[in-house]
Design a protein around this motif. Sequence first.
Motif, mmCIF file in Angstrom:
data_model
loop_
_atom_site.group_PDB
_atom_site.id
_atom_site.type_symbol
_atom_site.label_atom_id
_atom_site.label_comp_id
_atom_site.label_asym_id
_atom_site.label_seq_id
_atom_site.Cartn_x
_atom_site.Cartn_y
_atom_site.Cartn_z
ATOM 1 N N UNK A 1 41.561 44.304 53.576
ATOM 2 C CA UNK A 1 40.896 43.403 53.524
ATOM 3 C C UNK A 1 39.795 43.216 53.103
ATOM 4 N N UNK A 2 39.036 44.169 52.575
ATOM 5 C CA UNK A 2 37.265 44.808 52.662
ATOM 6 C C UNK A 2 37.716 44.288 50.833
ATOM 7 N N UNK A 3 38.797 45.146 50.093
ATOM 8 C CA UNK A 3 39.487 45.236 48.995
ATOM 9 C C UNK A 3 39.609 44.249 48.315
ATOM 10 N N UNK A 4 40.783 43.195 49.018
ATOM 11 C CA UNK A 4 40.273 41.738 48.687
ATOM 12 C C UNK A 4 38.967 40.600 48.479
ATOM 13 N N UNK A 5 38.091 40.991 49.304
ATOM 14 C CA UNK A 5 37.064 40.495 49.991
ATOM 15 C C UNK A 5 36.188 40.559 48.968
ATOM 16 N N UNK A 6 35.616 42.033 48.626
ATOM 17 C CA UNK A 6 34.682 42.215 47.583
ATOM 18 C C UNK A 6 35.422 41.785 46.490
ATOM 19 N N UNK A 7 36.669 41.981 45.875
ATOM 20 C CA UNK A 7 36.849 42.152 44.358
ATOM 21 C C UNK A 7 36.561 40.736 44.286
ATOM 22 N N UNK A 8 37.819 39.399 45.613
ATOM 23 C CA UNK A 8 37.294 38.102 45.319
ATOM 24 C C UNK A 8 36.187 37.614 44.709
ATOM 25 N N UNK A 9 34.231 38.480 45.989
ATOM 26 C CA UNK A 9 33.362 38.073 45.617
ATOM 27 C C UNK A 9 32.921 38.188 43.717
ATOM 28 N N UNK A 10 33.381 39.715 42.952
ATOM 29 C CA UNK A 10 33.215 40.199 41.875
ATOM 30 C C UNK A 10 34.487 39.263 41.344
ATOM 31 N N UNK A 11 35.344 38.392 41.499
ATOM 32 C CA UNK A 11 36.498 38.246 40.765
ATOM 33 C C UNK A 11 35.509 36.928 40.020
ATOM 34 N N UNK A 12 34.526 35.872 41.139
ATOM 35 C CA UNK A 12 34.097 34.759 40.811
ATOM 36 C C UNK A 12 32.940 34.913 40.193
ATOM 37 N N UNK A 13 32.041 36.072 40.697
ATOM 38 C CA UNK A 13 30.688 36.256 39.952
ATOM 39 C C UNK A 13 30.174 36.516 38.210
ATOM 40 N N UNK A 14 32.262 37.192 38.156
ATOM 41 C CA UNK A 14 32.246 37.894 36.910
ATOM 42 C C UNK A 14 32.274 36.645 35.563
ATOM 43 N N UNK A 15 33.089 35.434 36.438
ATOM 44 C CA UNK A 15 32.316 33.592 35.532
ATOM 45 C C UNK A 15 31.707 32.381 35.912
ATOM 46 N N UNK A 16 30.304 33.305 36.655
ATOM 47 C CA UNK A 16 29.715 32.622 36.564
ATOM 48 C C UNK A 16 28.469 32.450 35.426
ATOM 49 N N UNK A 17 28.456 32.776 34.337
ATOM 50 C CA UNK A 17 27.961 32.869 33.199
ATOM 51 C C UNK A 17 28.902 32.223 31.969
ATOM 52 N N UNK A 18 29.748 31.179 32.992
ATOM 53 C CA UNK A 18 30.351 30.677 31.603
ATOM 54 C C UNK A 18 30.161 29.299 31.223
ATOM 55 N N UNK A 19 30.916 28.604 30.646
ATOM 56 C CA UNK A 19 29.904 27.013 30.221
ATOM 57 C C UNK A 19 30.265 26.215 31.204
ATOM 58 N N UNK A 20 29.633 25.597 31.709
ATOM 59 C CA UNK A 20 29.816 24.301 33.115
ATOM 60 C C UNK A 20 29.180 25.094 33.942
ATOM 61 N N UNK B 1 43.456 22.086 28.675
ATOM 62 C CA UNK B 1 42.349 21.836 29.756
ATOM 63 C C UNK B 1 42.009 22.952 29.086
ATOM 64 N N UNK B 2 40.706 22.822 29.407
ATOM 65 C CA UNK B 2 39.066 24.191 29.058
ATOM 66 C C UNK B 2 40.080 25.361 30.512
ATOM 67 N N UNK B 3 39.512 26.483 30.003
ATOM 68 C CA UNK B 3 40.092 27.237 30.622
ATOM 69 C C UNK B 3 38.644 27.660 31.088
ATOM 70 N N UNK B 4 38.397 27.751 32.735
ATOM 71 C CA UNK B 4 36.487 28.268 33.320
ATOM 72 C C UNK B 4 35.762 28.018 32.377
ATOM 73 N N UNK B 5 35.906 27.350 31.703
ATOM 74 C CA UNK B 5 34.873 26.382 30.776
ATOM 75 C C UNK B 5 34.509 27.080 29.231
ATOM 76 N N UNK B 6 36.159 27.382 28.507
ATOM 77 C CA UNK B 6 35.963 27.832 27.222
ATOM 78 C C UNK B 6 37.322 26.781 27.115
ATOM 79 N N UNK B 7 37.210 25.832 26.063
ATOM 80 C CA UNK B 7 37.318 24.642 24.915
ATOM 81 C C UNK B 7 38.767 25.422 24.961
ATOM 82 N N UNK B 8 40.257 24.639 24.975
ATOM 83 C CA UNK B 8 41.073 25.644 24.262
ATOM 84 C C UNK B 8 41.891 24.502 23.555
#
Length: 292
Positions: free
Chosen positions: A157-176, A226-233
């Motif tokens: 649980x600790x690993x899943x929750x921590x990396x879920x937060x980091x994974x989301x944070x890694x996408x915060x700079x994406x377009x949109x 579709x866009x992929x995490x904010x990036x046009x494709x």
Amino acid sequence: MRTIFRDPNGQLRNGWWILIFLLFVLATRVVHAPLVAALKALDVPEAWRDPLPVLFVLLATWACTRLRREPLSSIGLELDRRWWRQLGAGFGLGMAALALAALLMMAVGGVQFELQPDRSASLLAWGLYGFVFAAALEELLFRGFLFQRLLDGIGVWGAQLLLAGLFALAHWGNPGMEGATRIWATVDIGLASMMLGLAYLRTRSLALPLGLHLGWNWMQGSVLGFGVSGHAAAGWWQPVFADAPAWMTGGDFGPEAGAFGLLVDLVMLVLLWRWKGRAPAPAPAMVPVPAS
């Protein structure tokens, strides 16, 4: 000092291994920038530079596994027949999951699809090529050595929750990534991380999460446009959005920022939770040989 650096078994603690891994990754970044600049000066196409980040993360992972006296395959890269079967199954399931989200959008009149006049098989192939390296990079970083040391150190649980937060944070700079889109996308990307982490836990292999990640992204971008995490494709099809709100479809960001993408991720998470998995059988315990 022994308790700070080593566990009761005398092994270096997982926190220090995580720090060593991150230092290796940072070291590769120092090499990556001038190498890319040199390749640009030589007019090497961007597509041929795509594998570099993956190779550098593999190098950092290999260095850590060597220090631990473990093979690189120990992080879930066995590459046997079972591995390739799981990769293929994940790829198909990822495509089907994204297609389901798109069908649900169509059912409520939120989107329609038009064939692109300049569609081609090479477009699909180059899209697959690019998404292979994008998915491999994220899976190696978020479900590879780092994830496994967290599992050993703080539990599932600790690993899943921590990396879920980091994974989301890694996408915060994406377009949109702004306004309500930031909220929906952050929740869904966090859920996707937990789903991919569960795919690893059920198989103890990176094949299934890599296949799921790749199949979803390729169907989302290269096939349906579709866009992929904010990036046009550039896709085989082009989505045409009706008057449905962006929180329902994800808009230009892609289905990750929409209600139906979130719903499908929840369904996938439940299915993986209920699935017992097909983890490899543990290696037989070594029996000490008495001295003669």
